[in-house]
Scaffold this motif. Structure first.
Motif, PDB file in Angstrom:
ATOM      1  N   CYS A  16       0.815  -1.212   0.000  1.00 52.04           N
ATOM      2  CA  CYS A  16       0.000   0.000   0.000  1.00 52.04           C
ATOM      3  C   CYS A  16       0.849   1.264   0.000  1.00 52.04           C
ATOM      4  CB  CYS A  16      -0.928   0.008   1.213  1.00 52.04           C
ATOM      5  SG  CYS A  16      -0.013  -0.076   2.742  1.00 52.04           S
ATOM      6  N   LEU A  17       2.185   1.104   0.099  1.00 51.36           N
ATOM      7  CA  LEU A  17       3.044   2.277   0.185  1.00 51.36           C
ATOM      8  C   LEU A  17       2.893   3.131  -1.069  1.00 51.36           C
ATOM      9  CD1 LEU A  17       5.088   3.161   2.331  1.00 51.36           C
ATOM     10  CD2 LEU A  17       6.860   2.343   0.816  1.00 51.36           C
ATOM     11  N   ARG A  18       2.615   4.392  -0.864  1.00 51.12           N
ATOM     12  CA  ARG A  18       2.383   5.283  -1.976  1.00 51.12           C
ATOM     13  C   ARG A  18       3.136   6.564  -1.661  1.00 51.12           C
ATOM     14  NH1 ARG A  18      -1.012   9.267  -2.945  1.00 51.12           N
ATOM     15  NH2 ARG A  18      -1.649   9.171  -0.790  1.00 51.12           N
ATOM     16  N   GLY A  19       3.695   7.155  -2.683  1.00 48.83           N
ATOM     17  CA  GLY A  19       4.464   8.367  -2.428  1.00 48.83           C
ATOM     18  C   GLY A  19       3.603   9.522  -1.963  1.00 48.83           C
ATOM     19  N   ALA A  20       4.226  10.410  -1.193  1.00 46.23           N
ATOM     20  CA  ALA A  20       3.510  11.580  -0.715  1.00 46.23           C
ATOM     21  C   ALA A  20       3.480  12.637  -1.819  1.00 46.23           C
ATOM     22  CB  ALA A  20       4.205  12.141   0.513  1.00 46.23           C
ATOM     23  N   VAL A  40       8.521  30.485  -4.400  1.00 43.50           N
ATOM     24  CA  VAL A  40       8.511  29.252  -5.191  1.00 43.50           C
ATOM     25  C   VAL A  40       7.171  28.553  -4.995  1.00 43.50           C
ATOM     26  CG1 VAL A  40       9.483  26.926  -5.346  1.00 43.50           C
ATOM     27  CG2 VAL A  40      11.000  28.904  -5.183  1.00 43.50           C
ATOM     28  N   SER A  41       6.488  28.271  -6.088  1.00 44.74           N
ATOM     29  CA  SER A  41       5.252  27.495  -6.036  1.00 44.74           C
ATOM     30  C   SER A  41       5.422  26.274  -6.915  1.00 44.74           C
ATOM     31  CB  SER A  41       4.068  28.319  -6.531  1.00 44.74           C
ATOM     32  OG  SER A  41       3.845  29.395  -5.646  1.00 44.74           O
ATOM     33  N   LEU A  42       5.080  25.107  -6.358  1.00 37.32           N
ATOM     34  CA  LEU A  42       5.331  23.849  -7.059  1.00 37.32           C
ATOM     35  C   LEU A  42       4.329  22.817  -6.588  1.00 37.32           C
ATOM     36  CD1 LEU A  42       9.082  22.789  -6.893  1.00 37.32           C
ATOM     37  CD2 LEU A  42       7.695  23.032  -8.939  1.00 37.32           C
ATOM     38  N   ASP A  43       3.879  21.961  -7.496  1.00 39.22           N
ATOM     39  CA  ASP A  43       3.080  20.815  -7.071  1.00 39.22           C
ATOM     40  C   ASP A  43       3.821  19.563  -7.475  1.00 39.22           C
ATOM     41  OD1 ASP A  43       0.661  21.609  -5.714  1.00 39.22           O
ATOM     42  OD2 ASP A  43       0.189  22.698  -7.570  1.00 39.22           O
ATOM     43  N   ILE A  44       4.221  18.774  -6.468  1.00 38.38           N
ATOM     44  CA  ILE A  44       4.982  17.559  -6.736  1.00 38.38           C
ATOM     45  C   ILE A  44       4.033  16.383  -6.568  1.00 38.38           C
ATOM     46  CG2 ILE A  44       6.976  16.189  -6.038  1.00 38.38           C
ATOM     47  CD1 ILE A  44       7.962  19.015  -4.799  1.00 38.38           C
ATOM     48  N   GLN A  45       3.931  15.586  -7.640  1.00 42.53           N
ATOM     49  CA  GLN A  45       2.965  14.490  -7.654  1.00 42.53           C
ATOM     50  C   GLN A  45       3.447  13.336  -6.783  1.00 42.53           C
ATOM     51  OE1 GLN A  45       0.181  15.093  -9.487  1.00 42.53           O
ATOM     52  NE2 GLN A  45       1.173  17.063  -9.930  1.00 42.53           N
ATOM     53  N   SER A  46       2.492  12.561  -6.329  1.00 39.93           N
ATOM     54  CA  SER A  46       2.806  11.340  -5.584  1.00 39.93           C
ATOM     55  C   SER A  46       3.623  10.403  -6.478  1.00 39.93           C
ATOM     56  CB  SER A  46       1.490  10.682  -5.165  1.00 39.93           C
ATOM     57  OG  SER A  46       1.705   9.331  -4.908  1.00 39.93           O
ATOM     58  N   GLY A  47       4.741   9.909  -5.971  1.00 42.39           N
ATOM     59  CA  GLY A  47       5.546   8.933  -6.698  1.00 42.39           C
ATOM     60  C   GLY A  47       6.452   9.523  -7.755  1.00 42.39           C
ATOM     61  N   ARG A 171       7.450   8.105   2.969  1.00 37.23           N
ATOM     62  CA  ARG A 171       6.769   8.166   1.677  1.00 37.23           C
ATOM     63  C   ARG A 171       7.373   9.255   0.809  1.00 37.23           C
ATOM     64  NH1 ARG A 171       1.597   9.596   3.065  1.00 37.23           N
ATOM     65  NH2 ARG A 171       1.096   9.372   0.881  1.00 37.23           N
ATOM     66  N   LEU A 172       8.361   9.950   1.392  1.00 45.26           N
ATOM     67  CA  LEU A 172       9.032  11.030   0.667  1.00 45.26           C
ATOM     68  C   LEU A 172      10.519  10.949   1.003  1.00 45.26           C
ATOM     69  CD1 LEU A 172       9.059  13.718  -0.917  1.00 45.26           C
ATOM     70  CD2 LEU A 172       8.452  14.872   1.210  1.00 45.26           C
ATOM     71  N   LEU A 173      11.364  10.948  -0.025  1.00 48.53           N
ATOM     72  CA  LEU A 173      12.811  10.909   0.200  1.00 48.53           C
ATOM     73  C   LEU A 173      13.429  12.168  -0.398  1.00 48.53           C
ATOM     74  CD1 LEU A 173      15.300   9.256   1.191  1.00 48.53           C
ATOM     75  CD2 LEU A 173      15.497   8.396  -1.135  1.00 48.53           C
ATOM     76  N   LEU A 174      14.187  12.902   0.429  1.00 49.67           N
ATOM     77  CA  LEU A 174      14.878  14.104  -0.042  1.00 49.67           C
ATOM     78  C   LEU A 174      16.363  13.798  -0.160  1.00 49.67           C
ATOM     79  CD1 LEU A 174      13.265  16.742   2.382  1.00 49.67           C
ATOM     80  CD2 LEU A 174      12.375  15.884   0.208  1.00 49.67           C
ATOM     81  N   MET A 175      16.970  14.248  -1.247  1.00 54.22           N
ATOM     82  CA  MET A 175      18.408  14.010  -1.412  1.00 54.22           C
ATOM     83  C   MET A 175      19.096  15.296  -1.827  1.00 54.22           C
ATOM     84  SD  MET A 175      18.544  10.262  -3.145  1.00 54.22           S
ATOM     85  CE  MET A 175      17.049  10.392  -4.051  1.00 54.22           C
ATOM     86  N   ASP A 176      20.116  15.694  -1.043  1.00 57.14           N
ATOM     87  CA  ASP A 176      20.841  16.929  -1.304  1.00 57.14           C
ATOM     88  C   ASP A 176      22.196  16.606  -1.914  1.00 57.14           C
ATOM     89  OD1 ASP A 176      21.773  19.488  -1.343  1.00 57.14           O
ATOM     90  OD2 ASP A 176      22.160  19.613   0.801  1.00 57.14           O
TER      91      ASP A 176
END
Lengths: 374, 299
Positions: A16-20, A40-47, A171-176
């Motif tokens: 059931c894991l789904r991206g945020a 900054v305005s942005l819409d980031i889709q799930s997955g 459900r969300l991974l950030l990479m710098d």
């Protein structure tokens, strides 16, 4: 589907894991009056695999740090799955994060590092050990659990950092800039591995880099940032083929810029004059006759004109070769137009292609479809 | 070319050439020469006195181990040793408790760091004697603390503060604080700030981050500070002598007493023992994990 059936054994294996989904609205951050991120305005889709690309100081890392919660926005809102998280401290956001220098805890072993987020979530010891073993397996590091970070190579440390960021199933991974400190070969291997992980896990990745090639290879969508603002958002091919301004055109890939004046309009086509030569470009913009514009083309889309038949779909211009560089798979020519504009042409090298010499006067040509107004 | 035929300038040039050859062939020659004045000073004014003191404990009045053999059954010595060790231990712990938060503030402060540093270092710039007198003024029977407490109606009779073990400990903690704060602040400053961010991002509360990341990584500084303070506390003389209780005799006070009475051999034995305890502690600290190379950052 072999991959998918094996997934149940992996730590992130819940079906059931789904991206945020992440939504930034009018995000701002300033330091002592200087805006690092300016609306900054942005819409980031799930997955989605979304990359923030820009030169240093463009605000991409600051944007990421605000999503992670390490910096508070001066203005604007961050919503994850539609819920504002601006007032949520980072330790309650449940976001995986991989730092540029990996930020592994030097006093803990690899296994203890990976178990760290599980321990904070009070996962029982037995379960913890199982998840750590699985995460090590996933990152191809079995048997490394007892070592200390300083005993690992850079690439191995990077894998441990990723394992630690994923083991608690965010459900969300950030990479710098996670691959910034690695050599080219290793970087390319790990880029593929990141793509594989993204495909397997189905969670949302937000990736920060200043390396345009890395961004083009890995991302579903790229956000090009400059001076704290979004310069353009789009799929890699959109950004490469249709950069919307000069900054994007020169930051992603290489571009030739030709200053021109609009002389006529026909349907969706603009005819512009550049040093006495008429060039065509497709446009949906309404341009006035006499307006000054800049036309851009990619060096690898230029040809020496004798290879092409005369046609309306082709732009031609006379140039002089000023420099000729052999670079293995490609030859790179520096050219000068009659009115002094410098251009670059890249040609795939081959025994059958004649090398041009410095001083040769030739005509070059490119497709009208490859001509962009910036 | 014979020596007599050389002009003075040729001789200098020849000397220069010889000197650079020596430097090449004996790599430690330059460092040795640079350190020579200090080494000489230390030999004359430190090493020789220490050795002669060690010898006194063995050869006064005749060569024997009698002084050392007598120590385990020497009640006065055992009591004084216990007071010295326990005072040093309590002072070290109290200093740690007070110093850690200051060190944390110092390591995190940006614009206020110089100010905090000045406040921390202020005691360094005042003599121990002056500071001890200041404590006498504060703690005395009619000192500021008693007067203030009585004025507030908290106590009716002045408390006996001066010339107690507590007074010694308070004054020693005050004097020794910088020796604890600086190594800890230094260790804290060397911790990669992204580690705390990573910890927070991985779900650790601020307290969890401190307990699991910041504090363990500051252990080398804590160990160094504790060692420094404990060893310094062992040798304190002026402060316990002036503000301490009449029965709180430390090793250094006992040594001074024995020297006054010209019991050179016994005083030397006690001094040797004090030195041995300090050196022993330094040796043990070197072996502790965390003081050595365990906590290098991953970079």
């Amino acid at each position: 589907m072999k991959e998918a059936s094996g997934r149940s054994a992996l730590p992130m294996g819940d079906g059931c894991l789904r991206g945020a989904s992440v939504s930034l609205s009018d995000l701002e951050r300033s330091y002592g009056g200087v805006a690092a991120v300016a609306g900054v305005s942005l819409d980031i889709q799930s997955g989605e695999f979304l990359t923030l690309l820009g030169p240093s100081g463009s605000g991409k890392t600051t944007t990421l740090m605000m999503i992670a919660g390490f910096q508070a926005p001066s203005k604007g809102d961050i919503a994850i799955d539609g819920v504002s998280v601006v007032d949520t401290p980072p330790y309650r956001r449940n976001i995986g994060m991989v730092f540029q220098n990996y930020a592994l805890f030097p006093h803990l072993t690899v296994a203890e590092n990976i178990a760290f987020p599980l321990k904070q979530r009070r996962v029982p010891k037995v379960e913890r050990a199982r998840l750590v073993a699985e995460a090590l397996e996933l990152m191809h590091l079995p048997g490394y659990g007892g070592r200390y970070p300083r005993q690992l190579s850079g690439g191995q440390q990077q894998r441990v950092a990723v394992a630690r960021a994923l083991v608690f199933k965010p459900r969300l991974l950030l990479m710098d800039e996670p691959l910034g400190a690695l050599d080219k070969q290793l970087r390319e291997n790990l880029q593929l591995e990141m793509r594989r992980l993204h495909a397997e896990l189905g969670i949302t990745f937000i990736y920060v880099t200043h390396d345009q090639e890395e961004a083009l290879t890995m991302s579903d969508r790229i956000v090009v940032m400059n001076d704290g603002k979004v310069a353009q958002v789009g799929r890699p091919e959109d950004l490469y083929d249709r950069p919307c301004n000069r900054f994007v055109a020169s930051f992603i890939g290489e571009s030739n810029f030709l200053p021109a004046v609009v002389r006529g309009l026909e349907n969706d086509m603009v005819v512009a004059e550049c040093g006495g030569v008429l060039l065509r470009a497709a446009t949906s913009q309404r341009l006035a006759i006499g307006a000054e514009i800049t036309l851009a083309t990619r060096p690898e889309r230029l040809r020496f004109a004798e290879q092409l038949a005369e046609s309306d779909a082709i732009n031609r211009i006379a140039v002089t070769v000023t420099e000729s560089v052999f670079a293995g798979e490609r030859c790179r020519y520096l050219l000068k137009t009659e009115n002094g504009a410098a251009m670059v042409l890249k040609e795939v090298s081959s025994a059958t292609v004649r090398r041009r010499d410095v001083g040769d006067r030739v005509e070059i040509a490119w497709s009208v479809a490859d001509t962009i107004i910036v | 070319m014979s020596d007599s035929s050389m002009t003075p300038s040729m001789r200098i040039l020849g000397g220069r050439r010889e000197w650079s050859r020596w430097r090449r062939d004996i790599p430690w020659l330059t460092p040795l020469l640079l350190a020579a004045p200090l080494l000489l000073y230390m030999a004359v004014f430190y090493a020789i006195p220490v050795v002669s003191m060690l010898l006194r404990s063995l050869n006064d009045p005749k060569w024997s181990l009698d002084h050392y053999a007598a120590l385990p059954s020497d009640v006065v010595f055992l009591k004084v040793l216990w007071i010295t060790l326990s005072t040093s231990f309590i002072v070290t712990l109290a200093t740690l408790m007070l110093a850690y938060p200051v060190a944390l503030a110092l390591s995190r402060a940006r614009s206020t760091a110089p100010l905090i540093l000045i406040v921390v270092l202020l005691p360094f710039w005042t003599s121990v004697l002056v500071r001890t007198y200041a404590w006498m003024v504060l703690l005395g029977r009619h000192g500021m603390i008693n007067e203030a407490l009585m004025a507030l109606g908290i106590i009716e009779q002045p408390l006996r503060l001066l010339n107690t073990t507590l007074a010694t400990e308070i004054a020693m903690v005050h004097i020794l604080l910088p020796y604890m704060i600086l190594p800890i602040a230094n260790a804290l400053r060397q911790i990669d700030p992204s580690l705390a961010l990573a910890s927070s991002g991985l779900g650790a509360t601020p307290w969890g981050t401190f307990r699991q990341v910041t504090f363990p990584l500051s252990m080398p500084g804590v160990a160094a500070g504790m060692l420094l303070v404990f060893v310094l506390a062992l040798g304190f003389y002026i402060t316990p002598a002036m503000v301490g209780g009449s029965r709180d005799i430390t090793l250094s006070m006992l040594i001074a007493q024995e020297v006054d009475q010209l019991h050179w051999g016994y005083a030397a034995t006690l001094s040797t023992l004090l030195l041995a305890v300090a050196l022993g502690l330094v040796a043990i600290a070197q072996l502790l994990p965390g003081v050595g190379n365990t906590f290098r950052t991953s970079k």
